[in-house]
Design a protein around this motif. Sequence first.
Motif, PDB file in Angstrom:
ATOM      1  N   CYS A  80       0.809  -1.220   0.000  1.00 25.64           N
ATOM      2  CA  CYS A  80       0.000   0.000   0.000  1.00 25.64           C
ATOM      3  C   CYS A  80       0.843   1.270   0.000  1.00 25.64           C
ATOM      4  N   THR A  81       2.133   1.175  -0.221  1.00 27.08           N
ATOM      5  CA  THR A  81       3.013   2.338  -0.077  1.00 27.08           C
ATOM      6  C   THR A  81       2.606   3.471  -1.016  1.00 27.08           C
ATOM      7  N   VAL A  82       2.487   4.645  -0.432  1.00 25.46           N
ATOM      8  CA  VAL A  82       2.262   5.883  -1.187  1.00 25.46           C
ATOM      9  C   VAL A  82       3.316   6.877  -0.728  1.00 25.46           C
ATOM     10  N   VAL A  83       3.340   8.038  -1.360  1.00 29.18           N
ATOM     11  CA  VAL A  83       4.273   9.092  -0.959  1.00 29.18           C
ATOM     12  C   VAL A  83       3.468  10.325  -0.566  1.00 29.18           C
ATOM     13  N   VAL A  84       3.807  10.874   0.580  1.00 24.48           N
ATOM     14  CA  VAL A  84       3.155  12.087   1.063  1.00 24.48           C
ATOM     15  C   VAL A  84       4.144  13.243   0.969  1.00 24.48           C
ATOM     16  N   GLY A  85       3.702  14.354   0.385  1.00 19.15           N
ATOM     17  CA  GLY A  85       4.520  15.554   0.301  1.00 19.15           C
ATOM     18  C   GLY A  85       4.014  16.596   1.280  1.00 19.15           C
ATOM     19  N   GLU A  86       4.934  17.225   1.982  1.00 17.92           N
ATOM     20  CA  GLU A  86       4.558  18.264   2.937  1.00 17.92           C
ATOM     21  C   GLU A  86       5.675  19.288   3.025  1.00 17.92           C
ATOM     22  N   SER A 211       1.726  25.171  -4.287  1.00 14.04           N
ATOM     23  CA  SER A 211       0.402  24.598  -4.057  1.00 14.04           C
ATOM     24  C   SER A 211       0.202  24.243  -2.590  1.00 14.04           C
ATOM     25  N   LEU A 212       1.235  23.700  -1.960  1.00  9.42           N
ATOM     26  CA  LEU A 212       1.137  23.351  -0.541  1.00  9.42           C
ATOM     27  C   LEU A 212       1.003  24.605   0.322  1.00  9.42           C
ATOM     28  N   GLN A 213       1.700  25.651  -0.060  1.00 13.29           N
ATOM     29  CA  GLN A 213       1.561  26.906   0.670  1.00 13.29           C
ATOM     30  C   GLN A 213       0.146  27.446   0.562  1.00 13.29           C
TER      31      GLN A 213
END
Length: 530
Positions: A80-86, A211-213
């Motif tokens: 189930c591995t995904v990547v989270v960006g923060e 986009s994260l900002q």
Amino acid sequence: MAIYVRSVRLMCEPGTRNARLIRNVLDSLMTTQTIRFLQHGVVREVGDAPVTRTVLQHLRETQQCTGTKEGCAEGDCGACTVVVGELDARGQVALKAVNACIQFLPTLDGRALFTVEDLRAADGGLHPVQQAMVDCHGSQCGFCTPGFVMSMWALYENQPADAGLPTRDEINTALSGNLCRCTGYRPIVDAAQKMFDYPRAAFDREALKASLQGIRRTEGFKYGALGATFHAPATLAEFARLRAAHPNARILAGSTDLGLWVTKQFRDLGDVLFIGNVDELKTIAHDAQSLTIGAAASLEDAYAALAADYPELAELWTRFASLPIRNAGTLGGNVANGSPIGDSMPALIALDAQVVLQHADKTRTLPLDAFYLGYQKTALAAGEFVAAIRVPRPSADLRFRTYKVSKRYDQDISAVCAAFAVRLSGSRVTGARIAFGGMAATPKRAPAAEAALIDREWGEASVREAMAALDADFQPLTDMRASSAYRSKVARNVLWRFYLETRGDAPLALFDVNAFAFEARENGSLTELP
């Protein structure tokens, strides 16, 4: 809506059946925010999912993004591995591989989610990571492949252009959380090396940062559904206030333990207090006396800081669960959990670490070995939480080692985890701290063994006496991981090994277990470690 809510409230007098549940639902309706995150380049908003709905469930069942697979539902297999960006503390984009099966959907708020579907090029072509898997024959049944691909993609994107290719050790670390039963690891490792040979795939970090900002909340986040509330404060002061006000709420960090309460035990967590948005609790700082690690610092960051002071922790670092678990889990959570088989605690106890506890605006400090009162019972008072772990800096007279003994090299629970810290003046022992995990109901020191060493020569006679004294310190249980007799024998033997590696005359060279394991994997001869 407000008139309707007030009208229904009148029917919820104290004592009314299900009154508490109805009131919580109404409170949620009046105060809830939507979960807001980036996916496939657009902002997604979710407002009707349970607080403990996992990212994997949302992907597969709601969005029909079935590339991400479910295997173990406990963070062990990596399908189930995904990547989270923060955005990190410096305001830069951090990409981390995590297990979607145990991450709760509200934790994505203000972050970006990447799945295997995101890797497809605009023309439908394969990403270099995927192409390398094809060319190196790294996929057979294909079930585990999306998880491997996402772990490799995180490695691919996090490898600086001027740093050269990742080492074999770095590749093995990146893949430590992914299991393959078909091709084995050799062709997958080959693919992880070959993926850098293709033309570089474009990934616009600056656009992602902007986009994260745009969706980052400057204040706390509160989400409610089906009678439960997810609190995600942004400051330490607000976190402390909420903890004092909601002493029965579950504190959530990386979901590496609470996630299994939901996916395996089907427990109702009630209200949740998320620590992952409090930057003040992610800080790692040091002065001349101590290294202070905030409770919300990830295990990966915490161990990097610890290993900088104590290189002897390097092996334990890479063998603590897997990289996706270390990316999500926190040292504070591992300590607060109080598991008798938590690998961090023996080392921290041997190093005489202190735990900083906070209630509202007041703090107190306890020795870590006084924090554990019984099986999963700690000295935390109602409304109190672990704020930081404080570890003394190294000194020249200290001899320190840790040893983990488990059935499997990577990502396995210890049968025995041992830590030894001895202070020497010449050849005389002036201080000794010995701690074990897996030997008692709590991580525990070995006072009889310590007493057998103090004010004695660091030699065979005193060490043999300390080995025998361990039988007075521990009466371990027998379970699926090891028998009581095996645990007792291992405890004695690792103390002997510690002596052989630190004795003044012809010390035994440190065994490079990492090199042994990687070489054995490559040639297919890994059956068991000596």
